[in-house]
Design an enzyme around this catalytic site. Structure first.
Site, PDB file in Angstrom:
ATOM      1  N   CYS A  15      39.690  39.765  47.886  1.00 57.34           N
ATOM      2  CA  CYS A  15      39.628  38.774  46.563  1.00 57.34           C
ATOM      3  C   CYS A  15      38.218  39.177  46.069  1.00 57.34           C
ATOM      4  O   CYS A  15      37.499  40.528  46.313  1.00 57.34           O
ATOM      5  CB  CYS A  15      39.423  37.439  47.349  1.00 57.34           C
ATOM      6  SG  CYS A  15      38.023  37.397  48.461  1.00 57.34           S
ATOM      7  N   CYS A  89      42.758  38.814  42.832  1.00 58.51           N
ATOM      8  CA  CYS A  89      42.259  40.108  41.875  1.00 58.51           C
ATOM      9  C   CYS A  89      43.042  41.127  41.733  1.00 58.51           C
ATOM     10  O   CYS A  89      42.591  42.330  41.511  1.00 58.51           O
ATOM     11  CB  CYS A  89      40.908  40.358  42.648  1.00 58.51           C
ATOM     12  SG  CYS A  89      41.249  41.240  44.036  1.00 58.51           S
ATOM     13  N   CYS A  93      43.053  45.838  41.744  1.00 58.08           N
ATOM     14  CA  CYS A  93      43.285  46.759  42.871  1.00 58.08           C
ATOM     15  C   CYS A  93      44.097  47.887  42.809  1.00 58.08           C
ATOM     16  O   CYS A  93      45.118  47.688  42.063  1.00 58.08           O
ATOM     17  CB  CYS A  93      44.080  45.926  44.262  1.00 58.08           C
ATOM     18  SG  CYS A  93      44.069  46.448  45.707  1.00 58.08           S
TER      19      CYS A  93
END
Length: 140
Positions: A15, A89, A93
């Site tokens: 996150c 998020c 990533c």
């Protein structure tokens, strides 16, 4: 070959701040999987400390997260994980072929009190139980 059977599945929770949702998910998976799954968590912009309301909400269930420290997301952590679970998020990533990616839409507990964090915690626990069933189905 028994090398594949011997390898534990690994999960990375990501996150933004690695202070609430991903920490709770990692703590649940560590506790409930009882060593059968390797657990990591990280954040794209880690906070200075874990959310105190998240720590308190988990302590209510007997899980101590007070010593956890938010960690920065690295490409290595993603490469070393079989399953990558993002929580708000996903765009930051790194994506690698052959990995299982899931995006869990969860309310952000940042700045909220423990009463607001409890339903988020309970939602995460339900998702973790399903994740364990999918990764380590034989062990109950």
């Amino acid at each position: 070959m028994s090398t594949e059977a011997a390898k534990k599945p690994s999960v990375l929770f990501v996150c933004v701040h690695n202070a609430g949702r991903s920490q709770m998910a990692a703590a649940f998976l560590t506790t409930l999987a009882e060593g059968r799954i390797e657990v990591r968590s990280a954040g794209s912009q880690p906070a200075d400390k874990v959310n105190p309301a998240a720590v308190e909400a988990m302590a209510e269930l007997g899980i101590d997260m007070s010593a956890e420290i938010p960690k920065v997301l690295t490409t290595e952590a993603v490469k070393e994980s079989d399953v990558v679970i993002t929580m708000g998020c996903g765009d930051t990533c790194p994506i690698f072929p052959g990995k299982r990616y899931e995006d869990w839409e969860l309310e952000d507990p940042a700045g909220q009190g423990v009463a607001a964090v409890r339903p988020i915690r309970d939602d995460i626990k339900t998702r973790i139980e399903a994740l364990i069933a999918s990764l380590a189905p034989a062990a109950k």
